[in-house]
Design an enzyme around this catalytic site. Structure first.
Site, PDB file in Angstrom:
ATOM      1  N   GLY A  86       0.832  -1.189   0.000  1.00 15.91           N
ATOM      2  CA  GLY A  86       0.000   0.000   0.000  1.00 15.91           C
ATOM      3  C   GLY A  86       0.871   1.245   0.000  1.00 15.91           C
ATOM      4  N   ASP A  87       0.273   2.410  -0.227  1.00 16.77           N
ATOM      5  CA  ASP A  87       1.076   3.609  -0.453  1.00 16.77           C
ATOM      6  C   ASP A  87       1.970   3.969   0.734  1.00 16.77           C
ATOM      7  OD1 ASP A  87      -1.115   4.277   1.088  1.00 16.77           O
ATOM      8  OD2 ASP A  87      -1.724   5.993  -0.118  1.00 16.77           O
ATOM      9  N   ASN A  88       1.420   4.034   1.928  1.00 21.97           N
ATOM     10  CA  ASN A  88       2.239   4.435   3.068  1.00 21.97           C
ATOM     11  C   ASN A  88       3.245   3.359   3.455  1.00 21.97           C
ATOM     12  OD1 ASN A  88       1.299   7.164   3.959  1.00 21.97           O
ATOM     13  ND2 ASN A  88      -0.673   6.113   4.021  1.00 21.97           N
ATOM     14  N   ALA A  89       2.859   2.100   3.348  1.00 20.23           N
ATOM     15  CA  ALA A  89       3.806   1.019   3.644  1.00 20.23           C
ATOM     16  C   ALA A  89       4.955   1.035   2.648  1.00 20.23           C
ATOM     17  CB  ALA A  89       3.097  -0.327   3.621  1.00 20.23           C
ATOM     18  N   GLY A  91       6.054   3.706   1.019  1.00 17.47           N
ATOM     19  CA  GLY A  91       6.878   4.859   1.356  1.00 17.47           C
ATOM     20  C   GLY A  91       7.775   4.581   2.544  1.00 17.47           C
TER      21      GLY A  91
END
Length: 359
Positions: A86-89, A91
């Site tokens: 996922g996006d935050n993971a 990043g």
């Protein structure tokens, strides 16, 4: 498939397989994130069963290979395709956050505080997100504020009719905080952590004829920092905290804003040079050999060596709280003591509560 999201559909189109990584699936609200599996009771509440869902895998796991017809069309080999993140993971992995106690603040359009953990924990009362990380045997807790750098963008363009660099230039030559600034509540899109109130609204509090454009610009930056500090406190109240915090995201390009984050949090933070392009880092990690991937540190070392080889200098810089930030005690705690709710935009009604006076 439509309920799962674009990444799963892209995997289907790229390699013909139906998988989702744990971190992305955590956001569906159909997953038992403690056990890292689909929750049958939550699925049943929506008229679904496991047969409707993609198979859950860990982020580094290969889910298939690029379909022959696509490989031929694009002039590529039939390369393996991993589940991803996922996006935050993604990043977080992009800046090397793989071990418990590592944390980051992402200052983008929205704001995120992300901490890695080696076990599941939760604090839904304060709207703390509890997700699987994109690595095996890792979870993360996360606070999310809905408007962060977007507050500065709104103030610059909609209020002043200027671009963001022009507004930041008003502050960046200053030696210390703006002691006469009003307070700014950054709830321009409601708020999530810790208030979980879609009707919370933004405001300038204590605004007078004496205040200048510079004072208001400072208030916007500081207000975002205070809201981020609220999220940091919420995550730490869950029992999970960070040993070190790094900064990423477009807002952290401003050295002034980076310093203000450290001042408000009253703790050192680390800025990763080029941290706003963490996608390059995480892409590099996913292309390293199995031996490199055995530890995040080896991937981090390779990336940092490559960065410095280009003449870019050291990749990380520690930012310590400035002793000039007022008062000497933790100002955020004083703010919360006089404003127990932690915010004033209640239900979009414009109701305000007392705020502290700068001394």
């Amino acid at each position: 498939m439509e309920a799962i999201g674009a990444k799963v559909r892209h995997l289907v189109r790229l390699c013909g397989t139906f998988f989702s990584d744990m971190s992305d699936a955590s956001g569906t609200m159909w997953m038992n994130t403690r056990e890292r599996c689909w929750d049958e009771s939550l699925l049943a509440a929506c008229g679904l069963t496991k047969k409707h869902m993609p198979e859950l895998v860990e982020g580094p796991q290969v889910t298939g290979t690029l379909l022959p017809e696509l490989a031929q069309k694009w002039g590529m080999d039939e390369i393996p395709i991993v589940a991803g993140a996922g996006d935050n993971a993604a990043g977080a992995i992009g800046v090397g956050l793989t071990e418990p106690g590592q944390g980051m603040i992402s200052l983008g359009t929205s704001g995120v505080y992300f901490v890695v953990a080696d076990q599941f924990s939760s604090f839904p009362e304060k709207a703390v997100h509890s997700f699987c990380h994109a690595l095996p045997d890792r979870w993360h807790l996360m606070s999310v504020m809905l408007s962060a750098a977007s507050c500065l963008d709104w103030f610059a363009k909609s209020v002043l009719g200027k671009d963001v660099p022009a507004v930041l230039s008003l502050l960046e030559n200053e030696d210390g905080p703006s002691e006469n600034a009003p307070f700014f509540l950054p709830y321009l899109s409601g708020e999530r952590t810790p208030h979980n109130d879609p009707n919370a609204s933004g405001a300038f509090i204590g605004l007078t004829h004496q205040h200048s454009t510079k004072d208001m610009a400072y208030a916007v930056l500081e207000g975002v920092c205070f809201a981020m500090a609220d999220g940091v406190d919420a995550v730490h109240a869950s029992g999970t905290s960070a040993n070190d915090i790094c900064l990423i995201g477009g807002g952290t390009k401003s050295a002034y804003w980076r310093q203000l984050i450290a001042d408000v949090l009253q703790r050192p933070v680390t800025y990763r040079q080029g941290g706003d392009v963490g996608t390059q880092y995480r892409s590099a990690i996913y292309t390293f050999s199995d031996e490199d991937l055995a530890t995040a540190q080896s991937a981090k070392d390779v990336y940092e060596a490559a960065y410095m080889a280009k003449g870019n200098g050291k990749i990380t810089t520690e930012i310590k709280p400035a002793p000039t930030y007022f008062p000497a005690e933790d100002y955020h705690q004083q703010y919360l003591a006089k404003n127990p709710q932690g915010y004033c935009g209640i239900g979009g009604t414009g109701v305000v509560c007392p705020l502290p006076i700068r001394t």
